[in-house]
Scaffold this motif. Structure first.
Motif, PDB file in Angstrom:
ATOM      1  N   ALA A   1       0.834  -1.212   0.000  1.00 42.99           N
ATOM      2  CA  ALA A   1       0.000   0.000   0.000  1.00 42.99           C
ATOM      3  C   ALA A   1       0.863   1.254   0.000  1.00 42.99           C
ATOM      4  CB  ALA A   1      -0.925  -0.014   1.215  1.00 42.99           C
ATOM      5  N   GLN A   2       1.944   1.245   0.790  1.00 45.90           N
ATOM      6  CA  GLN A   2       2.858   2.391   0.826  1.00 45.90           C
ATOM      7  C   GLN A   2       3.551   2.577  -0.517  1.00 45.90           C
ATOM      8  OE1 GLN A   2       5.452   1.275   4.030  1.00 45.90           O
ATOM      9  NE2 GLN A   2       4.052   1.984   5.637  1.00 45.90           N
TER      10      GLN A   2
ATOM     11  N   PHE B   1       3.914   6.079  -5.562  1.00 45.59           N
ATOM     12  CA  PHE B   1       3.884   6.273  -7.014  1.00 45.59           C
ATOM     13  C   PHE B   1       2.610   6.997  -7.439  1.00 45.59           C
ATOM     14  CE2 PHE B   1       7.230   3.145  -6.810  1.00 45.59           C
ATOM     15  CZ  PHE B   1       8.073   3.525  -7.840  1.00 45.59           C
ATOM     16  N   ASP B   2       1.494   6.656  -6.805  1.00 40.28           N
ATOM     17  CA  ASP B   2       0.229   7.303  -7.149  1.00 40.28           C
ATOM     18  C   ASP B   2       0.288   8.799  -6.865  1.00 40.28           C
ATOM     19  OD1 ASP B   2      -2.467   7.216  -8.074  1.00 40.28           O
ATOM     20  OD2 ASP B   2      -3.157   7.334  -6.008  1.00 40.28           O
ATOM     21  N   THR B   3       0.910   9.168  -5.744  1.00 42.11           N
ATOM     22  CA  THR B   3       1.056  10.584  -5.398  1.00 42.11           C
ATOM     23  C   THR B   3       1.851  11.323  -6.464  1.00 42.11           C
ATOM     24  OG1 THR B   3       0.952  10.151  -3.017  1.00 42.11           O
ATOM     25  CG2 THR B   3       1.979  12.212  -3.694  1.00 42.11           C
TER      26      THR B   3
ATOM     27  N   SER C   1       4.391  15.360  -7.133  1.00 45.44           N
ATOM     28  CA  SER C   1       5.204  15.429  -5.920  1.00 45.44           C
ATOM     29  C   SER C   1       6.132  14.219  -5.825  1.00 45.44           C
ATOM     30  CB  SER C   1       4.297  15.487  -4.682  1.00 45.44           C
ATOM     31  OG  SER C   1       5.081  15.445  -3.502  1.00 45.44           O
ATOM     32  N   LYS C   2       7.419  14.469  -5.657  1.00 50.73           N
ATOM     33  CA  LYS C   2       8.410  13.391  -5.665  1.00 50.73           C
ATOM     34  C   LYS C   2       8.806  12.918  -4.265  1.00 50.73           C
ATOM     35  CE  LYS C   2      10.696  14.961  -9.939  1.00 50.73           C
ATOM     36  NZ  LYS C   2      12.009  15.297 -10.552  1.00 50.73           N
ATOM     37  N   HIS C   3       8.425  13.664  -3.247  1.00 48.27           N
ATOM     38  CA  HIS C   3       8.958  13.424  -1.902  1.00 48.27           C
ATOM     39  C   HIS C   3       8.722  11.987  -1.422  1.00 48.27           C
ATOM     40  CE1 HIS C   3      10.070  14.009   2.269  1.00 48.27           C
ATOM     41  NE2 HIS C   3       8.891  13.532   2.628  1.00 48.27           N
ATOM     42  N   LYS C   4       7.484  11.504  -1.500  1.00 48.83           N
ATOM     43  CA  LYS C   4       7.180  10.165  -0.985  1.00 48.83           C
ATOM     44  C   LYS C   4       7.921   9.084  -1.758  1.00 48.83           C
ATOM     45  CE  LYS C   4       2.608  10.911   1.047  1.00 48.83           C
ATOM     46  NZ  LYS C   4       1.167  10.515   1.011  1.00 48.83           N
TER      47      LYS C   4
ATOM     48  N   MET D   1      12.317   5.006  -1.929  1.00 46.86           N
ATOM     49  CA  MET D   1      13.534   4.413  -2.475  1.00 46.86           C
ATOM     50  C   MET D   1      14.643   4.370  -1.418  1.00 46.86           C
ATOM     51  SD  MET D   1      12.738   3.532  -5.540  1.00 46.86           S
ATOM     52  CE  MET D   1      11.001   3.351  -5.080  1.00 46.86           C
ATOM     53  N   ASP D   2      14.796   5.447  -0.679  1.00 49.42           N
ATOM     54  CA  ASP D   2      15.833   5.485   0.352  1.00 49.42           C
ATOM     55  C   ASP D   2      15.543   4.490   1.474  1.00 49.42           C
ATOM     56  OD1 ASP D   2      17.633   7.344  -0.717  1.00 49.42           O
ATOM     57  OD2 ASP D   2      16.471   9.044   0.016  1.00 49.42           O
TER      58      ASP D   2
END
Length: 239
Positions: free
Chosen positions: A197-198, A203-205, A211-214, A219-220
């Motif tokens: 789900a996360q 990716f959905d966000t 927005s790239k933050h999530k 990845m990190d």
């Protein structure tokens, strides 16, 4: 499924076998109709075993108002596919045979099902430290491209690559089978529903609002237990 009243999957599959492979040694119905996941576009996945065939083949047909994907094997050819699927960590044929409903059996299905279930239970080959580091590097390299890109079109396809690389990394480092297309999500859910789900949310966000933050954090977080991003000092083929 549409306006046409179709035969039930098992009945249609049985009729298909009687029409095209009446003398086969065994037959299974697999796929989404067996798992209870059928949609309007689902087809019938049928695996045939017939010792009279000298070689295996795959064929797509339409009959009995169903699209049918038939996978035909003799009593040995499936072993090559089992090994190939094990090495690529995508157990397509073993999964079909393991989950398949028996439609016909002269006594050959049981041992083959047991082989498939054993293969699935054992999981894919374990990644070496060298392989893990190589995969870390390519995720890092792709992530850097993603972070640095200001071109929306390019970002979309870089993100697609990240999804494939990252899902493979998570699953293989946890000795799990991988998948492609819809099987990426299914494989992640099989591993960890909450993580899946996360993964999808990140990716959905990005796909929804850019927005790239999530996604970057995801990845990190994935790389952190294995040393994080890898660039400096990485090499391939150096002697």
């Amino acid at each position: 499924m549409g306006n046409i009243k179709k035969l039930e999957p098992v009945i249609a599959a049985q009729k298909f076998i009687n029409k095209y492979f009446p003398n086969c040694d065994g037959a299974l119905l697999a796929g989404s109709v067996v798992r209870g996941e059928a949609t309007e576009t689902s087809d019938l996945d049928i695996v045939i075993f017939d010792q009279t065939f000298s070689a295996c083949y795959r064929e797509s047909l339409i009959d009995f108002d169903w699209r049918v994907e038939v996978f035909v094997h003799n009593l040995n050819s499936y072993e090559v596919f089992f090994e190939s699927d094990r090495k690529r960590a995508r157990p397509s044929l073993p999964r079909m045979i393991s989950e398949g409903i028996i439609l016909k059996d002269s006594g050959v299905i049981g041992p083959i099902k047991s082989e498939a279930e054993k293969l699935l239970s054992n999981g894919p080959e374990k990644w070496s430290v060298e392989t893990i580091n190589t995969k870390r590097y390519f995720i890092t390299d792709t992530l850097d491209d993603f972070i640095g890109s200001n071109d929306r079109a390019e970002e979309i396809f870089i993100a697609n690559t990240l999804a494939e690389l990252a899902s493979e990394f998570v699953l293989r480092t946890n000795n799990r089978w991988i998948g492609a297309s819809k099987w990426i999500v299914r494989s992640l859910k099989s591993y960890d529903v909450q993580f899946a789900a996360q993964f999808v949310e990140a990716f959905d966000t990005f796909y929804r609002n850019g927005s790239k933050h999530k996604l970057i954090k995801l990845m990190d977080d994935i790389l952190l237990p294995y040393g994080g991003r890898l660039f400096n000092g990485f090499s391939l083929g150096k002697k």
